[in-house]
Design an enzyme around this catalytic site. Sequence first.
Site, mmCIF file in Angstrom:
data_model
loop_
_atom_site.group_PDB
_atom_site.id
_atom_site.type_symbol
_atom_site.label_atom_id
_atom_site.label_comp_id
_atom_site.label_asym_id
_atom_site.label_seq_id
_atom_site.Cartn_x
_atom_site.Cartn_y
_atom_site.Cartn_z
ATOM 1 N N ARG A 187 -18.468 -89.832 -16.092
ATOM 2 C CA ARG A 187 -17.655 -91.033 -15.968
ATOM 3 C C ARG A 187 -17.060 -91.147 -14.563
ATOM 4 N NH1 ARG A 187 -12.298 -93.291 -18.955
ATOM 5 N NH2 ARG A 187 -11.318 -92.299 -17.176
ATOM 6 N N ASP B 91 -19.737 -99.497 -27.134
ATOM 7 C CA ASP B 91 -18.418 -99.841 -27.647
ATOM 8 C C ASP B 91 -18.531 -101.059 -28.540
ATOM 9 O OD1 ASP B 91 -15.508 -98.825 -26.988
ATOM 10 O OD2 ASP B 91 -15.389 -100.971 -27.368
ATOM 11 N N TYR C 124 -8.795 -107.542 -31.546
ATOM 12 C CA TYR C 124 -8.735 -107.367 -30.082
ATOM 13 C C TYR C 124 -8.840 -108.705 -29.358
ATOM 14 C CZ TYR C 124 -9.144 -102.386 -30.926
ATOM 15 O OH TYR C 124 -8.899 -101.102 -31.350
ATOM 16 N N ARG D 242 -14.315 -88.256 -24.147
ATOM 17 C CA ARG D 242 -13.476 -87.566 -23.150
ATOM 18 C C ARG D 242 -13.157 -86.113 -23.427
ATOM 19 N NH1 ARG D 242 -8.988 -92.158 -22.591
ATOM 20 N NH2 ARG D 242 -9.657 -92.284 -24.737
ATOM 21 N N ARG E 6 -17.097 -90.730 -32.547
ATOM 22 C CA ARG E 6 -16.692 -90.365 -31.184
ATOM 23 C C ARG E 6 -17.126 -88.952 -30.794
ATOM 24 N NH1 ARG E 6 -12.356 -93.522 -28.953
ATOM 25 N NH2 ARG E 6 -12.968 -95.649 -29.461
HETATM 26 O O1 CP3 Z 1 -18.846 -92.359 -31.699
HETATM 27 C C1 CP3 Z 1 -19.390 -92.270 -30.583
HETATM 28 O O2 CP3 Z 1 -19.548 -91.186 -29.978
HETATM 29 C C2 CP3 Z 1 -19.996 -93.523 -29.960
HETATM 30 C C3 CP3 Z 1 -19.162 -94.173 -29.044
HETATM 31 C C4 CP3 Z 1 -18.060 -95.150 -29.428
HETATM 32 C C5 CP3 Z 1 -17.088 -95.531 -28.477
HETATM 33 N N1 CP3 Z 1 -16.345 -96.538 -29.011
HETATM 34 C C6 CP3 Z 1 -16.954 -94.953 -27.162
HETATM 35 C C7 CP3 Z 1 -15.684 -95.089 -26.439
HETATM 36 C C8 CP3 Z 1 -17.846 -95.891 -30.583
HETATM 37 C C9 CP3 Z 1 -18.573 -95.829 -31.911
HETATM 38 C C10 CP3 Z 1 -16.761 -96.779 -30.299
HETATM 39 C C11 CP3 Z 1 -16.267 -97.774 -31.250
HETATM 40 C C12 CP3 Z 1 -14.958 -98.396 -31.017
HETATM 41 N N2 CP3 Z 1 -14.447 -98.874 -29.843
HETATM 42 C C13 CP3 Z 1 -14.043 -98.720 -32.045
HETATM 43 C C14 CP3 Z 1 -14.257 -98.487 -33.509
HETATM 44 C C15 CP3 Z 1 -14.174 -97.072 -33.863
HETATM 45 C C16 CP3 Z 1 -12.808 -96.516 -33.873
HETATM 46 O O3 CP3 Z 1 -12.546 -95.602 -33.086
HETATM 47 O O4 CP3 Z 1 -12.020 -96.983 -34.695
HETATM 48 C C17 CP3 Z 1 -12.935 -99.339 -31.443
HETATM 49 C C18 CP3 Z 1 -11.680 -99.835 -32.156
HETATM 50 C C19 CP3 Z 1 -13.205 -99.451 -30.059
HETATM 51 C C20 CP3 Z 1 -12.384 -100.095 -29.012
HETATM 52 C C21 CP3 Z 1 -12.010 -99.098 -28.006
HETATM 53 N N3 CP3 Z 1 -12.845 -98.668 -26.993
HETATM 54 C C22 CP3 Z 1 -10.827 -98.340 -27.949
HETATM 55 C C23 CP3 Z 1 -9.646 -98.499 -28.873
HETATM 56 C C24 CP3 Z 1 -10.986 -97.437 -26.883
HETATM 57 C C25 CP3 Z 1 -10.057 -96.328 -26.486
HETATM 58 C C26 CP3 Z 1 -9.198 -96.623 -25.350
HETATM 59 C C27 CP3 Z 1 -8.568 -95.327 -24.865
HETATM 60 O O5 CP3 Z 1 -8.186 -95.339 -23.709
HETATM 61 O O6 CP3 Z 1 -8.539 -94.350 -25.603
HETATM 62 C C28 CP3 Z 1 -12.243 -97.661 -26.300
HETATM 63 C C29 CP3 Z 1 -12.823 -96.933 -25.171
HETATM 64 C C30 CP3 Z 1 -13.839 -95.938 -25.525
HETATM 65 N N4 CP3 Z 1 -14.874 -96.196 -26.372
HETATM 66 C C31 CP3 Z 1 -13.951 -94.615 -25.022
HETATM 67 C C32 CP3 Z 1 -15.108 -94.086 -25.583
HETATM 68 C C33 CP3 Z 1 -15.709 -92.730 -25.312
HETATM 69 C C34 CP3 Z 1 -13.024 -93.947 -24.031
HETATM 70 C C35 CP3 Z 1 -13.441 -94.433 -22.693
HETATM 71 C C36 CP3 Z 1 -12.960 -93.574 -21.561
HETATM 72 O O7 CP3 Z 1 -11.752 -93.624 -21.275
HETATM 73 O O8 CP3 Z 1 -13.779 -92.884 -20.976
#
Ligand code: CP3
Length: 373
Positions: A58, A95, A172, A49, A45
């Site tokens: 965004r 994602d 999920y 954000r 990540r």
């Molecule tokens: O690492 C990186 O910089 C690459 C981007 C990346 C994202 N998601 C961007 C993202 C990666 C590698 C993921 C993987 C991901 N997504 C996982 C596995 C990794 C982990 O963290 O365990 C999982 C479980 C997800 C599913 C998911 N997508 C979740 C749980 C969330 C968060 C929801 C929240 O509101 O916090 C997301 C959204 C997400 N994926 C965001 C980002 C930057 C936040 C989106 C936003 O609100 O702008």
Amino acid sequence: MAVADSFSGRRAVRRPTGIQLLKNDRFLKALRRQPVDRTPVWLMRQAGRYLPEYRALREKAGSFLDLCQNPEWACEITLQPLERFDLDAAILFSDILTIPDAMGLGLHFIPGEGPNFHHPVRDRAAIDALGVPDPMAELKYVSDAVSLIRRELDGRVPLIGFAGSPWTLATYMVEGGPSKNYVHLKSLMYNDPAALERLLGKLAEAVTAYLNAQIAAGAQAVQIFDTWGGVLTPEQYRRFSLAYMRQIVAGLNTGDGEVPVILFTKGGGMWLEAMAETGASALGLDWTIEIGEARRRVGDRVALQGNVDPAILHARPQVIREAVGQVLAGFGSGNGHVFNLGHGVTPEVPPEHVGALVDAVHELSAPYHQAEP
Ligand code: CP3
């Protein structure tokens, strides 16, 4: 030797994944357990954000999914952390839930709650109805983003592609969103394990094709995120998570290990030996295991990635530096360490703390890489 790149329209003399094209190859070398001058570092990540430039884009795009589905935006966000910090790898901005979205589950994000599906998959009929998405059709925007990012990176650092593990995607898809106790999924697992295996088999097929498409488009390493493998019993982990990751690793076009595969099971510290036998090049560690212990157990077979507590990024820079020093000392001298957090950067983190961590890794790691006398 002059190297033409395949994106310029000239004939490629080397595959675009080649380590030879890179200006900074520490990350790929460490994954191959070859000598490096400093421990390479990237952060799960690292785009997101906590960066004001991410929030600004965004806002402009409208939503997170719009950002993922537009290759120009995905590319810009992938590069944002590299403009600020001396990172040794980029990770595709996307994602893990793109696959279930492409399967028709209707992905959307609920503010304050996280990812949700309009059509969760709860029974055998719904599982049977699922198709395996074609990575060059529904998911083409991902490969397009990978090609564009490779072009824009121009060999600065390698690009990591990724996908979720079948088990983690299933959490999920069956729950319909984030979950505390996995009531629906675990009911399915105990009451109809064959139906769950059918779902996981389809997901393994989908993930394999999806990661192979990312590799074909230029991903130079891939990571499988098994974020929720740690909620299983050891026997269930082997049967419902690890078996499918092993199947994926076996099906990837890694060009005989030229494209390393990193397996990250959060909470998987007790299963490292089994994970090391999947054929993966490296294991991602969360912060609940000592990296020195992990190295003693599996370091002769795989590289290790990790594993400072992500919450350290809330501490003062000097405290961050000490924690970095502890992880580096825990791994010790020699090859095969990629520095990372034990999980992702959280939105509240001050960006300058990420810079302090990255710089500390490079500054403090040099003594661990001096050539043997
Ligand atoms: O690492 C990186 O910089 C690459 C981007 C990346 C994202 N998601 C961007 C993202 C990666 C590698 C993921 C993987 C991901 N997504 C996982 C596995 C990794 C982990 O963290 O365990 C999982 C479980 C997800 C599913 C998911 N997508 C979740 C749980 C969330 C968060 C929801 C929240 O509101 O916090 C997301 C959204 C997400 N994926 C965001 C980002 C930057 C936040 C989106 C936003 O609100 O702008």
